[in-house]
Design an enzyme around this catalytic site. Structure first.
Site, short mmCIF file in Angstrom:
data_model
loop_
_atom_site.label_atom_id
_atom_site.label_comp_id
_atom_site.label_asym_id
_atom_site.label_seq_id
_atom_site.Cartn_x
_atom_site.Cartn_y
_atom_site.Cartn_z
CG HIS A 35 -0.57 0.29 2.51
ND1 HIS A 35 -0.28 -0.68 3.44
CD2 HIS A 35 -0.37 1.46 3.13
CE1 HIS A 35 0.09 -0.12 4.57
NE2 HIS A 35 0.05 1.19 4.42
CG ASP B 128 0.39 -4.08 2.82
OD1 ASP B 128 0.93 -3.60 1.81
OD2 ASP B 128 -0.39 -3.42 3.54
CB SER C 193 2.80 1.69 6.45
OG SER C 193 1.57 1.30 6.92
#
Ligand code: ARG
Ligand code: GLU
Length: 755
Positions: free
Chosen positions: A84, A221, A650
């Site tokens: 992402h 991810d 992240s």
């Protein structure tokens, strides 16, 4: 005396419970955290984590485009981050024929790696305390404005000097603890960062919005890039002659796996938190602000969802807008539940009581004993205006797409009024082009429906000096609003078929039409109101609040000198540490710390928009073909630990007791997302992809074992005393086309540790 003694006992107990909380400044770890980290299992030195004059783990951590984190995992500049985080780059290289988002992408050689203009990776060089220099000349008696202006001048001088002395570095001055501390941060910014690989979205975004913030989780991810530099290993704009960057340090990857209780640390760039709010403002957040914002987004999300389910075009146009909107919406809901479940308000009030007692007991703090009460009063005072602020942000700015877009036309109108023909023409051409781009991902009916449903919430909320347009609508009464709003859309010139053509042909006439349209007028009025009334009204209260918050954290540090304090996240490099840990979310609901491929299969819904899977993954699962990455016939996928993280973390590396890479951070578990305000180690968990799953996908699913060969793999659990090397045959079980003949041989180390 007895009173102080009991206070201290409570404090010491409190300290132990809180031991794992915090996002710590790397240069202070040796001083503040090291013994605690060692007690929890850390085996390397503080200098190996952060050092300035020699290489350390920090040299392998990058700020990925300012919003995410990434890490260097080979001597050839290979970079790992989340799917992402690399999403827009993957998307920008995707076409109908080569749909990398859908099918995944693996560069088969260096020459196939894809450049990305605008993308950068920054590595921190040094973090330096410059509080004395910045605060020089300011005094406690000064007003906030006076102090601010002194700081501004000092900061400018300091930054100017630093920059002049070190032209190759970038400098940033950041304030910590509400302006009690200032750090000068230098970094090297690499601007040639190429896409190397990504799994298909059905793996990289598996579970999409339904599984977002959810544990147990089964998302792979991750995406891979490579940092390039010039021949001197220095940053350079993209050029074919650039070569892979050779980092001062890159991470080793440990594939021994994790177990309950293992030490972990997360090295990255958390964005922002609010750890020092009084209980009253945490209550305002979960009782007033979150529900208000959720109410507005409920409308948006329901309308979008209903249309996306039945309309393929809308699904493509709105998928990433939906993801953005629902991401915070879901987190706000989780925050409300988490604060309740952990009884946070009561705990915080007890702590505030203790603080007050300490202030009464310590002479130098006697003036601070009512600080919390003063903050409470100011936070309460700003509630109405803050709600108006959120009303604009949620409705006028993020909610109604047309409202935000038409703000772009203000310069056109200025040029028309000034009769500046040339500027008018240039601006008209620019806007006509921009409108094309806007319409590509815009659904007029959908946006109109959103406006009909959320503009009323704005109109009901704005009480402070509303502008003329808003006042008129308010006076007309809410029964008329749906019709008025629909008409406003229908009469607006922007969505007429020949708008762009007309704009280019006849800019002066169109500028007049736009200026007179209700949609433009209302949007512009709301925008101005936001700055001139709402923000201007909040500014003096916020300055007062900031000054009190600054005094509060300073007083807290004096009242509890044995406790270590960490500053709120502010997109600077931090280290959080904790342990792999299962948890009990609610009565009778206990979560394990690790998920497996079996769980991916359990969620599989063929053909589904969120839970479909590539056939190849299913085949690998059925054949149990996991290469060296499996564990007792099972393929690990994700795990959770008690590291204190937030947005911006992240893509952060998750390291074991020896500083080796074991996970890739990408989310938090729903039950503990209130950790931005209140961290409770019993239910706050960060969510990571297990590095073994990342390697399995690259190697077995992507067939890109040549990339794995470039990495340094070790397979020893930090608890073992003798470490084994991972044989290169074992590592790349699938031999595919060799990547690049020029690449360096993988360096694999054999480590022995004697006890
Ligand atoms: N919750 C994660 C974060 O805050 C992931 C967001 C991206 N994924 C999504 N489904 N919206 O950034
Ligand atoms: N997904 C978040 C990010 O993009 C990290 C999750 C969190 O907020 O902890 O940074």
């Amino acid at each position: 005396m007895k009173k102080i003694f009991t206070l201290l006992t409570v404090l010491v107990i409190g300290l132990q419970l809180q031991a794992k909380e915090g996002m710590w400044l790397p240069h202070l770890i040796a001083q503040l955290n090291y013994s605690d980290m060692q007690r929890m299992g850390l085996q390397i030195s503080a200098e190996e984590i952060y050092a300035v004059n020699k290489s350390s783990l920090k040299d392998a951590v990058v700020h990925f485009n300012g919003g995410c984190t990434g890490e260097l995992i080979s001597s050839q500049g290979l970079l790992l981050t989340n799917h992402h985080c690399g999403y827009s780059q993957i998307q920008s290289h995707s076409t109908k024929e080569n749909n990398y988002l859908e099918d995944g992408f693996w560069a088969a050689s260096r020459s196939e790696e894809l450049p990305n203009s605008g993308l950068y990776a920054a590595i921190i060089r040094e973090i330096k305390d410059v509080s004395n220099e910045i605060l020089e000349g300011s005094t406690p008696e000064m007003s906030e404005e006076e102090r601010d202006s002194i700081i501004k001048v000092n900061a400018q001088n300091l930054l100017g000097e630093a920059q002049a002395k070190n032209p190759g570095l970038e400098f940033e001055l950041k304030d910590f603890f509400f302006g009690n501390q200032f750090l000068l941060i230098s970094k090297v910014k690499y601007t040639d960062v190429r896409l190397v690989g990504a799994p298909p979205s059905s793996i990289g975004k598996y579970g999409k919005d339904t599984d977002n913030w959810v544990w147990p989780r089964h998302t792979g991810d991750f995406s891979m890039f490579r940092v390039y530099a010039n021949a001197d290993n220095q940053p350079a704009e993209y050029s074919e002659t650039n070569v892979p960057y050779k980092p001062a340090q890159h991470l080793k990857i440990n594939i021994a796996g994790v177990k309950e209780g293992d030490f972990t640390m997360v090295y990255g760039f958390p964005g922002s938190t609010n750890q020092y709010l009084p209980a009253s403002e945490v209550a305002n957040t979960v009782n007033e602000y979150n529900p208000f914002r959720i109410r507005i987004r409920d409308q948006i999300i329901n309308i979008l969802d209903a249309k996306m389910r039945v309309d393929e075009d809308a699904r493509l146009q709105y998928a990433s807008k939906f993801a953005r909107s629902s991401n915070s919406w879901k987190r706000w809901k989780g925050e409300i539940l988490g604060i309740k479940r952990t009884n946070a308000l009561e705990v915080l009030r007890q702590e505030e009581k203790l603080f007050k007692q300490m202030c009464e007991a310590i002479p130098e703090l006697k003036d601070d004993k009512d600080l919390v009460a003063k903050m409470d009063a100011l936070y309460a005072k700003r509630i109405p205006l803050t709600k108006e602020r959120f009303a604009y942000i949620e409705v006028g700015y993020f909610g109604i797409e047309a409202f935000r877009h038409v703000l772009n036309y203000s310069n056109l109108i200025k040029h028309a009024e000034a009769e500046d023909e040339e500027a008018l023409k240039t601006e008209a051409d620019r806007l006509a082009k921009r409108m094309e781009g806007f319409l590509k991902d815009y659904d007029y009916d959908l946006d109109k429906q959103v406006a009909i449903n959320i503009l009323p919430i704005y109109l009901e909320t704005i009480k402070t000096n509303p502008g003329e347009e808003v006042r008129e609508l308010q006076e007309e009464g809410s029964d008329n609003w749906p019709e008025e709003i629909a008409e406003m859309y229908e009469d607006a010139p922007f969505f007429k078929e020949d708008f762009a053509e007309e704009l280019k042909k006849n800019p002066a006439k169109m500028a007049k039409k736009i200026a007179e349209s209700d949609l433009y007028e209302l949007s512009l009025e709301m925008y101005s109101h936001y700055f001139e009334v709402i923000n201007a009204g909040l500014k003096p209260i916020n300055l007062e609040i900031d000054a009190l918050q600054a005094r509060y954290v300073k007083a807290l540090q004096r009242a509890f000198p044995k406790k270590s304090f960490y500053p709120d996240a502010n997109s600077t490099l931090r280290v959080a540490y904790g342990q792999v840990k299962s948890y009990e979310a609610r009565d009778a609901v206990k979560y394990e710390a690790q998920t497996y491929l079996k769980g991916v299969m359990e969620k599989y819904v063929p053909g589904d928009y969120e839970f479909d899977l590539p056939q190849k993954l299913i085949d690998l699962y059925e054949a149990k073909d996991y290469g060296p990455y499996g564990e007792n016939g099972k393929m690990p996928v994700c795990f959770v630990a008690t590291n204190h993280t937030t947005g911006g973390n992240s893509g952060s590396p998750v390291l074991n007791a020896r500083g080796e890479l074991i996970g890739l951070n990408f989310d938090r578990a729903w039950d503990g997302v209130m950790s931005d305000m209140y961290f409770d180690p019993s239910i706050c968990r960060n969510v990571m992809v297990d590095l073994r799953y990342v390697l399995f996908i690259i190697d077995k699913l992507g067939g890109a074992s040549y990339l794995v060969e470039e990495m340094d793999l070790v397979r020893h659990h930090p608890d073992e005393t003798v470490t084994k090397k991972v044989e290169s045959e074992e590592k790349s079980s699938v031999k595919t086309k060799a990547a690049d003949k020029t690449k360096a041989e993988p360096v694999m180390e054999v480590q022995y540790r004697e006890n």
